[in-house]
Design an enzyme around this catalytic site. Sequence first.
Site, PDB file in Angstrom:
ATOM      1  N   GLU A 181      -3.033   8.675  -2.272  1.00 44.99           N
ATOM      2  CA  GLU A 181      -3.785   7.382  -0.592  1.00 44.99           C
ATOM      3  C   GLU A 181      -3.330   8.616   0.385  1.00 44.99           C
ATOM      4  O   GLU A 181      -4.971   8.708   1.663  1.00 44.99           O
ATOM      5  CB  GLU A 181      -3.590   6.308  -0.127  1.00 44.99           C
ATOM      6  CG  GLU A 181      -3.844   5.185  -0.998  1.00 44.99           C
ATOM      7  CD  GLU A 181      -3.302   3.868  -0.544  1.00 44.99           C
ATOM      8  OE1 GLU A 181      -3.506   3.916   1.058  1.00 44.99           O
ATOM      9  OE2 GLU A 181      -2.930   2.629  -1.026  1.00 44.99           O
ATOM     10  N   HIS A 197       9.119   5.372 -25.135  1.00 46.84           N
ATOM     11  CA  HIS A 197       8.600   4.808 -26.721  1.00 46.84           C
ATOM     12  C   HIS A 197       7.538   4.538 -26.243  1.00 46.84           C
ATOM     13  O   HIS A 197       6.369   4.845 -27.293  1.00 46.84           O
ATOM     14  CB  HIS A 197       8.653   3.099 -26.408  1.00 46.84           C
ATOM     15  CG  HIS A 197      10.145   3.159 -26.799  1.00 46.84           C
ATOM     16  ND1 HIS A 197      11.323   2.520 -27.262  1.00 46.84           N
ATOM     17  CD2 HIS A 197      11.370   2.776 -25.077  1.00 46.84           C
ATOM     18  CE1 HIS A 197      12.578   2.898 -26.787  1.00 46.84           C
ATOM     19  NE2 HIS A 197      12.256   2.887 -25.628  1.00 46.84           N
ATOM     20  N   LYS A 291     -14.552  -1.619  -0.733  1.00 54.55           N
ATOM     21  CA  LYS A 291     -14.874  -3.439   0.549  1.00 54.55           C
ATOM     22  C   LYS A 291     -15.719  -3.104   0.652  1.00 54.55           C
ATOM     23  O   LYS A 291     -16.194  -5.213   0.607  1.00 54.55           O
ATOM     24  CB  LYS A 291     -13.159  -3.698   1.363  1.00 54.55           C
ATOM     25  CG  LYS A 291     -11.642  -3.445   0.626  1.00 54.55           C
ATOM     26  CD  LYS A 291     -10.549  -3.095   1.530  1.00 54.55           C
ATOM     27  CE  LYS A 291      -9.000  -3.250   0.854  1.00 54.55           C
ATOM     28  NZ  LYS A 291      -8.352  -3.025   2.107  1.00 54.55           N
TER      29      LYS A 291
HETATM   30  C1  F6R Z   1      -4.870   1.261   3.212  1.00 56.45           C
HETATM   31  C2  F6R Z   1      -3.430   0.739   1.825  1.00 56.45           C
HETATM   32  C3  F6R Z   1      -4.265   0.550   1.058  1.00 56.45           C
HETATM   33  C4  F6R Z   1      -4.403  -1.498   1.293  1.00 56.45           C
HETATM   34  C5  F6R Z   1      -4.827  -2.222  -0.098  1.00 56.45           C
HETATM   35  C6  F6R Z   1      -4.604  -3.427   0.457  1.00 56.45           C
HETATM   36  O1  F6R Z   1      -3.313   1.927   4.240  1.00 56.45           O
HETATM   37  O2  F6R Z   1      -2.260   1.162   1.831  1.00 56.45           O
HETATM   38  O3  F6R Z   1      -3.702   0.161   0.200  1.00 56.45           O
HETATM   39  O4  F6R Z   1      -2.876  -1.949   1.685  1.00 56.45           O
HETATM   40  O5  F6R Z   1      -5.860  -2.076   0.614  1.00 56.45           O
HETATM   41  O6  F6R Z   1      -5.170  -3.476   2.355  1.00 56.45           O
HETATM   42  P1  F6R Z   1      -4.043  -5.004   3.286  1.00 56.45           P
HETATM   43  O7  F6R Z   1      -2.749  -4.219   3.315  1.00 56.45           O
HETATM   44  O8  F6R Z   1      -4.799  -5.223   4.098  1.00 56.45           O
HETATM   45  O9  F6R Z   1      -4.036  -6.527   2.687  1.00 56.45           O
END
Ligand code: F6R
Length: 300
Positions: A181, A197, A291
């Site tokens: 990320e 393994h 998303k």
């Molecule tokens: C972004 C990040 C992502 C979010 C993931 C879930 O900085 O780390 O991995 O954590 O998309 O989103 P949240 O944490 O808001 O539930």
Amino acid sequence: RRVLCAGMGGSGITGDMLARLLSVEVVPHRGYTIPSTVDAETLLLGISYSGGTEETLSAFRQGLERTERAMAVTSGGALAQLCRERGVPMIEIPKGLQPRAALGYLLFSLLPWFGRLGLCPHDLASVPGLMEEMVRRYTPYSRGNAAQSLAKALHRRVPLVYGAHGAMATAALRWKTQINENAKQPAFWAELPELCHNEIVGYELSEVLLPSACVVFLRSPQDHPRIQARVDILKEVLKRRGLSYVEAWAHGGTEIEELLSMVCLGDWVSVYMALMNRVDPTPVRPIEELKKRLGSWNNT
Ligand code: F6R
């Protein structure tokens, strides 16, 4: 009797860390539906920094049908709304951060709380001092520091991050996800001794298929002697196959100190790797785009 931590990505890792640190069974959970073991004796913990992650919301909603023992940690969004509507206790943490940069809030709002229930056997008092010391070590003002050296060694490489089952494997997962990320590049992780393994057989064609791989051993002085032996043998195997490796050692004397010092080092390494890759460590556009697209996706 057990805690189910529903959470994804940068929030979800909190569940893995709690599983290392609490003296009760903690099941980190990443998915839409919850396991059949969730019952009235399970504490359902919903962790989503944004409060809008659909997998977490779905699992949390489903869990509320099975247990009345529930709580959430979030900065707002639909998860906070749901908690208000259903009268579920919630810890609200400050808004405006990237979820993965809010680990301090996510974890340290929960640890003292579990401590009051007698379920966190660790002394948290030494942790802030150790974290400050780690940050002093790895800050850009401390030139040629270990985080910078590791980032240089990993530049233009695909890190395969290895840690022993337990705290170092949890840190390895965090290194992998932070490198993905922040540095916007591929990275993978695996845990010892399991990788002996299967993963090691894949070295046979690594020279051809993944010549830029570089193994990162996350080490702890507490590693089991047989793990230490395995690492020494693996180093020889890697050398023989012309594959490279680097090593990072945890600081501190307790499991919590070792876990957090290793997480801190990995976080810094990933940011230095981002700078060397000439990318901005902060935004995670592919996650946001996915998303958004899912939001308008019609399943029927
Ligand atoms: C972004 C990040 C992502 C979010 C993931 C879930 O900085 O780390 O991995 O954590 O998309 O989103 P949240 O944490 O808001 O539930």
